[in-house]
Structure formats: structure tokens, C-alpha cells
Write an enzyme that holds these catalytic residues in place. Structure first.
Site, PDB file in Angstrom:
ATOM      1  CG  ASN A 116      -1.821   1.238   1.285  1.00 59.28           C
ATOM      2  OD1 ASN A 116      -2.463   1.563   0.297  1.00 59.28           O
ATOM      3  ND2 ASN A 116      -1.848   1.916   2.416  1.00 59.28           N
TER       4      ASN A 116
ATOM      5  CG  HIS B  76      -0.426   6.264   4.662  1.00 58.51           C
ATOM      6  ND1 HIS B  76      -1.792   6.360   4.779  1.00 58.51           N
ATOM      7  CD2 HIS B  76       0.094   7.071   5.619  1.00 58.51           C
ATOM      8  CE1 HIS B  76      -2.087   7.182   5.773  1.00 58.51           C
ATOM      9  NE2 HIS B  76      -0.970   7.631   6.298  1.00 58.51           N
TER      10      HIS B  76
ATOM     11  CB  SER C 245       5.266   5.341   3.921  1.00 53.41           C
ATOM     12  OG  SER C 245       5.738   6.447   4.675  1.00 53.41           O
TER      13      SER C 245
ATOM     14  CG  ASP D 270      -2.523   3.705   7.009  1.00 48.60           C
ATOM     15  OD1 ASP D 270      -3.278   4.620   7.379  1.00 48.60           O
ATOM     16  OD2 ASP D 270      -2.644   3.115   5.921  1.00 48.60           O
TER      17      ASP D 270
HETATM   18  C1  GRF Z   1      -3.247   9.900  -3.283  1.00 42.80           C
HETATM   19  O1  GRF Z   1      -3.322  11.081  -2.537  1.00 42.80           O
HETATM   20  C2  GRF Z   1      -2.452   8.886  -2.539  1.00 42.80           C
HETATM   21  O2  GRF Z   1      -1.667   9.495  -1.544  1.00 42.80           O
HETATM   22  C3  GRF Z   1      -3.437   8.005  -1.870  1.00 42.80           C
HETATM   23  O3  GRF Z   1      -4.596   8.033  -2.678  1.00 42.80           O
HETATM   24  C4  GRF Z   1      -4.647   9.311  -3.348  1.00 42.80           C
HETATM   25  C5  GRF Z   1      -5.137   9.158  -4.747  1.00 42.80           C
HETATM   26  O4  GRF Z   1      -4.233   8.343  -5.419  1.00 42.80           O
HETATM   27  N1  GRF Z   1      -2.863   6.691  -1.787  1.00 42.80           N
HETATM   28  P1  GRF Z   1      -4.501   7.889  -6.960  1.00 42.80           P
HETATM   29  O5  GRF Z   1      -4.342   9.130  -7.819  1.00 42.80           O
HETATM   30  O6  GRF Z   1      -5.920   7.357  -7.036  1.00 42.80           O
HETATM   31  O7  GRF Z   1      -3.441   6.870  -7.243  1.00 42.80           O
END
Ligand code: GRF
Length: 195
Positions: A106, A108, A135, A144
Site C-alpha cells: 500500500n 500512504h 510511504s 497503515d
Molecule cells: C493519493 O493522494 C495517494 O496518496 C493516496 O490516494 C490518493 C489518490 O491516489 N494513496 P490515486 O491518484 O488514485 O493513485
């Protein structure tokens, strides 16, 4: 290695991961799945020729186990070796994580272990932190939690809004996640640290 990518929204991280899995990469994207039928990332995945699936969590109101059993029944026919959560906004229980033990990543948007959960950028700004970041970690039943496989740091600039900071961090997410996946796909768990 076969990679399933789970999304909930625009899927910008999914796009970068899929684009990076070109010929010299030990892994291939075999599925993009979303819990949100309106996720913009689904159309992007389809345009890239990647199979897509939707398991709408709203069909399982309050039945988290039922939702996860459906997820597993839809994912497993694609026989993924790795699951990459990329902007996937559902909490996964021990049952799901155990089913894919050691194979779920994942990303984060904080420098874990700081700021687990939501609104990470606003919290870092509020705390007066001088830096923030993202991360990539192995997913365990602890939200997380799990071993960290990579981090990228960015400065927090005076006057930053959380949107300013989110945009600065997202640029690093798009570098960090592909770099971590390249190592993880060959069993290398040496953390990727950017810059
Ligand atoms: C991003 O802000 C990322 O930090 C979190 O989900 C949000 C959207 O990500 N993991 P994405 O554009 O859908 O990959």
C-alpha cells in the site's frame, strides 16, 4: 509476477505502476479492481488494455466480511502474485490480509509511522512539520502498519495548503511506488529512500 492493482479513484498511482511494468520488468499488471464503479482509474486501465473489475462496497452495507469474500472471489481467478493498493480507500480485515499474506502493498501519503489514517497533509501542516512525504508498506491487519518498503520526503513550505502539499507528495508517490514494486517483485525488501 502477476500484479493486481486496487483503486478507489483517479488511479494516478495505478497508471504509473502499469506504465513502469514494461518489458524489462519482472511483473505485469493483470487486473485493476475498484470498490467504486465511478472510479476514473477504471477507464484509464481499460485504455491500457488491463482487465478491470468492480466490487461495489455499497452492495455489502455493514457486511465487511461479505465484501472481502466477494473481493477474493473476483481477484483469485486472475491469480495475482502481488496486490498493490493504490488509492484504495477501504480498510481490509485480518481475513483478507491473511488470504494474501505477505503479498499486499500500500502507498500512504505520510512519513509513517507518523499520521496513519486520513487527512495526513493537513495534520503535518497543523503540527508545524518541516517535511512530509509518502510511504509504501506491506499491508498487515494494522491500519497503515506493516514493514516499510520505501519512503520519499518533501519539504513543507510556508503558506502550503494541504492541496499544495498533496500535489508535491503525489509527484514523489509516482516515483516511489514503481521503484518499490520493482524490488518487491524480485523479493528484494531493501527500503527505497528518496531523495
Ligand atoms: C493519493 O493522494 C495517494 O496518496 C493516496 O490516494 C490518493 C489518490 O491516489 N494513496 P490515486 O491518484 O488514485 O493513485
Amino acid at each position: 509476477k502477476r500484479v493486481a492493482i486496487l483503486i478507489s479513484g483517479g488511479g494516478s498511482n495505478m497508471v504509473r505502476l502499469a506504465e513502469d511494468m514494461s518489458d524489462d520488468h519482472p511483473a505485469r499488471p493483470v487486473l485493476v479492481l475498484s470498490n467504486n464503479p465511478d472510479a476514473g482509474g477504471l477507464a484509464k486501465a481499460a485504455q491500457m488494455g488491463i482487465a478491470t473489475e468492480v466490487v461495489d462496497h455499497r452492495d455489502f452495507k455493514g457486511d465487511r466480511e461479505g465484501f472481502e469474500r466477494k473481493l477474493i472471489s473476483v481477484i483469485d481467478p486472475y491469480a495475482p502474485d502481488i496486490l498493490a493498493l493504490a488509492g484504495f480507500m477501504r480498510i481490509l480485515t485480518e481475513e483478507f490480509v491473511t488470504h494474501y499474506a505477505g503479498r499486499v502493498l500500500n502507498i500512504h501519503p505520510s512519513l509513517l509511522p507518523k499520521y496513519k489514517g486520513l487527512h495526513t497533509h493537513a495534520r503535518a501542516i497543523e503540527a508545524g512539520d518541516k517535511e512530509a512525504g509518502c510511504s509504501v508498506h506491506e499491508v498487515t491487519a494494522e491500519l497503515d502498519g506493516g514493514p516499510i518498503l520505501g519512503q520519499a520526503r518533501v519539504p513543507i513550505v510556508a503558506g502550503d495548503t494541504s492541496d499544495d502539499l498533496a500535489a508535491r507528495v503525489l509527484v514523489q508517490e509516482h516515483k516511489l511506488y514503481p521503484a518499490v514494486l520493482r524490488r518487491f517483485a524480485v523479493g528484494d525488501k531493501t527500503p527505497v529512500l528518496l531523495p
